[in-house]
Enzyme design. Structure first.
Site, mmCIF file in Angstrom:
data_model
loop_
_atom_site.group_PDB
_atom_site.id
_atom_site.type_symbol
_atom_site.label_atom_id
_atom_site.label_comp_id
_atom_site.label_asym_id
_atom_site.label_seq_id
_atom_site.Cartn_x
_atom_site.Cartn_y
_atom_site.Cartn_z
ATOM 1 N N CYS A 1 0.123 3.754 2.813
ATOM 2 C CA CYS A 1 0.622 3.202 4.080
ATOM 3 C C CYS A 1 2.100 3.541 4.256
ATOM 4 O O CYS A 1 2.541 3.862 5.359
ATOM 5 C CB CYS A 1 0.443 1.689 4.115
ATOM 6 S SG CYS A 1 -1.265 1.130 4.037
ATOM 7 N N CYS B 1 0.825 -1.212 0.000
ATOM 8 C CA CYS B 1 0.000 0.000 0.000
ATOM 9 C C CYS B 1 0.862 1.266 0.000
ATOM 10 O O CYS B 1 1.596 1.516 0.953
ATOM 11 C CB CYS B 1 -0.903 -0.052 1.241
ATOM 12 S SG CYS B 1 -1.692 1.485 1.682
#
Length: 103
Positions: A31, A28
């Site tokens: 993230c 991600c």
């Protein structure tokens, strides 16, 4: 560095005090952008708040239990109870403000 927690230790980690859980995935992008922000906050607030990380791919049961459908998702727990959820990449000040509102 934030502590990576797996399913079998999760309940013990969030059972007392204020705990911020960063649900993330290694693939991600947002993230990865959030990781240094969470590190900074954990250093600044370490006297009052515990910060942990949960990899949703390694702890799929926790992701399902807390209905994490997109990452990053941050959840704030107080004495074992989920009290707030923040979804997506947010500025450090916004995250800190949310955490402090539960202290």
């Amino acid at each position: 560095m934030l502590k990576l927690v797996h399913s079998h230790r999760f309940k013990d980690e969030v059972e007392s005090g204020v705990v911020v859980v960063d649900f993330f995935a290694t693939w991600c992008g947002p993230c990865k952008m959030l990781a240094p922000v969470m590190e900074e906050l954990s250093e600044e607030m370490n006297e009052k708040v515990k910060f942990i990380k949960v990899d949703i791919d390694q702890s799929l049961d926790l992701a399902k239990q807390f209905q994490v459908s997109s990452v990053p998702t941050m959840m704030i727990f107080k004495d074992g109870e989920k009290i707030d959820t923040l979804i997506g990449f947010l500025p450090k000040e916004k995250i800190k403000e949310s955490i402090e509102s539960h202290l």
